[in-house]
Design a protein around this motif. Structure first.
Motif, PDB file in Angstrom:
ATOM      1  N   ASN A   6     -27.750  -8.711 -14.385  1.00  0.00           N
ATOM      2  CA  ASN A   6     -29.108  -8.757 -15.002  1.00  0.00           C
ATOM      3  C   ASN A   6     -30.365  -8.891 -14.229  1.00  0.00           C
ATOM      4  O   ASN A   6     -31.180  -8.177 -14.205  1.00  0.00           O
ATOM      5  CB  ASN A   6     -29.131  -9.711 -16.253  1.00  0.00           C
ATOM      6  N   GLN A   7     -30.174  -9.937 -13.372  1.00  0.00           N
ATOM      7  CA  GLN A   7     -31.292 -10.320 -12.344  1.00  0.00           C
ATOM      8  C   GLN A   7     -31.694  -9.177 -11.608  1.00  0.00           C
ATOM      9  O   GLN A   7     -32.664  -8.936 -11.269  1.00  0.00           O
ATOM     10  CB  GLN A   7     -30.859 -11.703 -11.844  1.00  0.00           C
ATOM     11  N   TYR A   8     -30.518  -8.504 -11.002  1.00  0.00           N
ATOM     12  CA  TYR A   8     -30.845  -7.479  -9.878  1.00  0.00           C
ATOM     13  C   TYR A   8     -30.514  -6.250 -10.564  1.00  0.00           C
ATOM     14  O   TYR A   8     -30.645  -5.149  -9.873  1.00  0.00           O
ATOM     15  CB  TYR A   8     -29.703  -7.696  -8.771  1.00  0.00           C
ATOM     16  N   GLN A   9     -30.570  -5.797 -11.897  1.00  0.00           N
ATOM     17  CA  GLN A   9     -30.261  -4.768 -12.491  1.00  0.00           C
ATOM     18  C   GLN A   9     -29.405  -3.885 -11.956  1.00  0.00           C
ATOM     19  O   GLN A   9     -29.402  -2.530 -11.900  1.00  0.00           O
ATOM     20  CB  GLN A   9     -31.795  -4.068 -12.441  1.00  0.00           C
ATOM     21  N   ALA A  10     -28.317  -4.500 -11.906  1.00  0.00           N
ATOM     22  CA  ALA A  10     -27.049  -3.769 -11.341  1.00  0.00           C
ATOM     23  C   ALA A  10     -26.494  -3.220 -12.294  1.00  0.00           C
ATOM     24  O   ALA A  10     -26.381  -3.797 -13.489  1.00  0.00           O
ATOM     25  CB  ALA A  10     -26.135  -4.763 -10.448  1.00  0.00           C
ATOM     26  N   ILE A  11     -25.375  -2.206 -12.361  1.00  0.00           N
ATOM     27  CA  ILE A  11     -24.489  -1.442 -13.027  1.00  0.00           C
ATOM     28  C   ILE A  11     -23.461  -2.616 -13.277  1.00  0.00           C
ATOM     29  O   ILE A  11     -22.955  -2.952 -12.330  1.00  0.00           O
ATOM     30  CB  ILE A  11     -24.019  -0.083 -12.812  1.00  0.00           C
ATOM     31  N   ASN A  12     -23.320  -2.963 -14.581  1.00  0.00           N
ATOM     32  CA  ASN A  12     -22.422  -4.232 -14.853  1.00  0.00           C
ATOM     33  C   ASN A  12     -21.091  -4.082 -15.135  1.00  0.00           C
ATOM     34  O   ASN A  12     -20.746  -3.724 -16.172  1.00  0.00           O
ATOM     35  CB  ASN A  12     -22.932  -5.053 -15.808  1.00  0.00           C
ATOM     36  N   LEU A  13     -20.182  -3.946 -14.122  1.00  0.00           N
ATOM     37  CA  LEU A  13     -18.697  -3.567 -14.425  1.00  0.00           C
ATOM     38  C   LEU A  13     -17.802  -4.981 -14.117  1.00  0.00           C
ATOM     39  O   LEU A  13     -16.730  -4.799 -13.699  1.00  0.00           O
ATOM     40  CB  LEU A  13     -18.245  -2.328 -13.404  1.00  0.00           C
ATOM     41  N   SER A  14     -18.801  -5.983 -14.219  1.00  0.00           N
ATOM     42  CA  SER A  14     -18.149  -7.432 -13.924  1.00  0.00           C
ATOM     43  C   SER A  14     -17.269  -7.945 -15.256  1.00  0.00           C
ATOM     44  O   SER A  14     -16.195  -7.445 -15.574  1.00  0.00           O
ATOM     45  CB  SER A  14     -19.057  -8.359 -13.403  1.00  0.00           C
ATOM     46  N   GLN A  15     -18.222  -8.531 -16.121  1.00  0.00           N
ATOM     47  CA  GLN A  15     -17.643  -9.158 -17.269  1.00  0.00           C
ATOM     48  C   GLN A  15     -16.703  -8.293 -18.128  1.00  0.00           C
ATOM     49  O   GLN A  15     -17.314  -7.179 -18.357  1.00  0.00           O
ATOM     50  CB  GLN A  15     -18.578 -10.033 -17.975  1.00  0.00           C
ATOM     51  N   GLY A  16     -15.486  -8.832 -18.659  1.00  0.00           N
ATOM     52  CA  GLY A  16     -14.942  -7.813 -19.707  1.00  0.00           C
ATOM     53  C   GLY A  16     -15.397  -7.642 -20.981  1.00  0.00           C
ATOM     54  O   GLY A  16     -15.143  -8.352 -21.858  1.00  0.00           O
ATOM     55  N   PHE A  17     -16.330  -6.909 -21.072  1.00  0.00           N
ATOM     56  CA  PHE A  17     -16.905  -6.601 -22.530  1.00  0.00           C
ATOM     57  C   PHE A  17     -17.056  -5.192 -22.643  1.00  0.00           C
ATOM     58  O   PHE A  17     -17.673  -4.628 -21.720  1.00  0.00           O
ATOM     59  CB  PHE A  17     -18.019  -7.525 -23.140  1.00  0.00           C
ATOM     60  N   PRO A  18     -16.800  -4.406 -24.007  1.00  0.00           N
ATOM     61  CA  PRO A  18     -17.111  -3.045 -24.164  1.00  0.00           C
ATOM     62  C   PRO A  18     -18.534  -2.866 -24.312  1.00  0.00           C
ATOM     63  O   PRO A  18     -19.464  -3.662 -24.685  1.00  0.00           O
ATOM     64  CB  PRO A  18     -16.448  -2.895 -25.523  1.00  0.00           C
ATOM     65  N   THR A 225     -16.188  -8.496 -28.908  1.00  0.00           N
ATOM     66  CA  THR A 225     -16.020  -9.706 -28.453  1.00  0.00           C
ATOM     67  C   THR A 225     -16.836 -10.788 -28.921  1.00  0.00           C
ATOM     68  O   THR A 225     -16.405 -12.131 -28.940  1.00  0.00           O
ATOM     69  CB  THR A 225     -16.142  -9.475 -26.937  1.00  0.00           C
ATOM     70  N   GLY A 226     -18.035 -10.666 -29.221  1.00  0.00           N
ATOM     71  CA  GLY A 226     -19.014 -11.568 -29.567  1.00  0.00           C
ATOM     72  C   GLY A 226     -18.757 -12.139 -31.066  1.00  0.00           C
ATOM     73  O   GLY A 226     -19.399 -13.279 -31.411  1.00  0.00           O
ATOM     74  N   TRP A 227     -17.975 -11.645 -31.790  1.00  0.00           N
ATOM     75  CA  TRP A 227     -17.359 -12.068 -33.253  1.00  0.00           C
ATOM     76  C   TRP A 227     -16.441 -13.240 -32.839  1.00  0.00           C
ATOM     77  O   TRP A 227     -16.463 -14.070 -33.790  1.00  0.00           O
ATOM     78  CB  TRP A 227     -16.984 -11.055 -33.964  1.00  0.00           C
ATOM     79  N   LYS A 228     -15.993 -13.366 -31.608  1.00  0.00           N
ATOM     80  CA  LYS A 228     -15.115 -14.338 -31.627  1.00  0.00           C
ATOM     81  C   LYS A 228     -14.012 -14.623 -32.859  1.00  0.00           C
ATOM     82  O   LYS A 228     -13.693 -15.544 -33.199  1.00  0.00           O
ATOM     83  CB  LYS A 228     -15.752 -15.713 -31.318  1.00  0.00           C
ATOM     84  N   MET A 229     -13.293 -13.535 -32.720  1.00  0.00           N
ATOM     85  CA  MET A 229     -12.257 -13.527 -33.775  1.00  0.00           C
ATOM     86  C   MET A 229     -10.809 -13.106 -33.361  1.00  0.00           C
ATOM     87  O   MET A 229     -10.505 -12.113 -32.657  1.00  0.00           O
ATOM     88  CB  MET A 229     -12.358 -12.293 -34.973  1.00  0.00           C
ATOM     89  N   GLY A 230      -9.772 -14.412 -33.321  1.00  0.00           N
ATOM     90  CA  GLY A 230      -8.658 -14.083 -32.782  1.00  0.00           C
ATOM     91  C   GLY A 230      -7.538 -14.537 -33.857  1.00  0.00           C
ATOM     92  O   GLY A 230      -7.836 -15.032 -35.029  1.00  0.00           O
TER      93      GLY A 230
END
Ligand SMILES: Cc1ncc(COP(=O)(O)O)c(C=O)c1O
Length: 376
Positions: A6-18, A225-230
């Motif tokens: 976010n800081q460098y406005q990079a395309i984010n393929l890092s963290q695993g979220f859809p 992923t933000g609902w945290k339902m497992g």
């Protein structure tokens, strides 16, 4: 890496979220539950209708071949948790006492070891090697001793995208029976296996299941992923012990999401059966777009991750490479070394130059990132 992206406005393929939204039906149902006033505590184990729908899904996906008495029962075997993270934590606290040893395979998802240590246990690490990241069961047997209590498996595997085979599960079952061990099976990517390969859930194997906690997450399955339902599925006696701890960790999970997911599982089971194709197409978009790059692509048989070897591109270690890639090149990826124990990282970094990309993104995003990576 997401903060840096976010800081460098990079395309984010890092963290695993859809990058995509949960299904519209699911969003409508959660909104409806909230506006209809279903906003109070649910039963600690989970809403009965959700427990039943999960059991129905398990019967359809993994247990068609079993006799009725071997199939799981929603009310007695399934517990809803706040994300797979809670389920893993509670399963580990249920099983592990001070001094117990737990076998984990590196690279490993990062929540296992802290949970074992908080329970007073000790992790015994076994390294999986590129490119197959397969488990050597002879090494596992040599690692087992009188203190060994449990083995944690994760298939489809984060971060490598490898999956366990039927032969793996039967080797595991042999060891579990012979040495009286327990299994914690992290199956959060259960619906994402590719090229016609079948997910070998512990739930297919009634004898193995007798000594297992099977953990999964709706965050991966329904793009939320933000609902945290497992949830955690285990035999009656293990579930009873699991629930004693779950009761005092969170007591219960988010009621409106439970209502909505139960309706989703019932009304649109096709979402789950189509998920593997959906992600296989994403994987192939990324693989095809990277064909002319100087990265070496490792096989991805499941999950939404692809590993790239960058030895031909840079002498930097994987952390430095990911920082450089994010800040200077504009694509964020995850280094693999943090998935290994701290004391092994320097040696690992000397011999391995591998990063992880997440392809749970829109095609445009994947293509843009690949175009940049192909210039390196
Ligand atoms: C292998 C693995 N297990 C567990 C989890 C945690 O899932 P949840 O977000 O439902 O807690 C993740 C999330 O990335 C994961 O990759």
């Amino acid at each position: 890496m997401s903060v840096m992206a976010n800081q460098y406005q990079a395309i984010n393929l890092s963290q695993g979220f859809p990058e995509f939204e949960p299904p519209a039906f699911l969003k409508d149902k959660i909104n409806q539950a909230i506006s209809e006033g279903k906003n109070q505590y649910s039963p600690s184990n989970g809403l009965p209708e959700l427990l039943t729908e999960i059991a129905n899904m398990v019967h359809r996906q993994y247990q068609v071949h079993l006799a009725d008495e071997q199939k799981i029962d929603g009310l007695n075997n399934v517990t809803i948790t706040s994300g797979a993270t809670e389920a893993l934590w509670v399963a580990i606290q249920t099983l592990v006492s001070p001094g117990d040893e737990v076998i984990i395979f590196d690279p490993a998802y990062d929540s296992y070891e802290p949970a074992v240590e908080l329970a007073g246990g000790i992790c015994r690490h076994i390294t999986l090697d590129a490119p197959s990241y397969a488990i050597n069961w002879a090494v596992v047997e040599k690692t087992i001793n009188a203190k060994t209590r449990a083995i944690i498996i994760n298939s489809p595997h984060n971060p490598t995208g490898s999956i366990l085979s039927q032969a793996d599960l039967s080797a595991l079952q042999g060891l579990v029976e012979q040495y009286n061990l327990y299994v914690i099976s992290d199956e959060v990517y259960e619906h994402m296996t590719f090229d016609g390969l079948r997910h070998e859930s512990v739930l297919r194997y009634p004898e193995l299941f007798k000594r297992a906690f099977v953990v999964s997450s709706f965050g991966k399955t329904f793009h939320c992923t933000g609902w945290k339902m497992g949830y955690c599925i285990a035999p009656d006696e293990l579930t009873a012990e699991f629930r004693k701890i779950h009761q005092f960790v969170t007591f219960c999970s988010f009621t409106p999401a439970q209502i909505a997911i139960a309706q989703m599982l019932k009304a649109q089971p096709v979402h789950i059966t189509e998920l593997a194709n959906f992600y296989q197409q994403k994987r192939d978009v990324l693989i095809n777009a990277l064909q002319d790059s100087r990265f070496t692509l490792l096989p991805s048989k499941g999950t939404y991750f692809l590993l790239l070897d960058y030895s031909a591109i840079s002498p930097l270690n994987d952390r430095e490479f990911c920082q450089w890639l994010t800040k200077e090149i504009g694509v964020a990826a995850i280094p693999l070394s943090p998935f290994y124990p701290a004391e092994q990282r320097p040696a690992y970094q000397q011999n391995n130059k591998v990063i992880r990309l997440c392809f749970a993104k829109n095609d445009d995003t994947l293509l843009k990132a690949a175009e940049i990576l192909c210039q390196l």
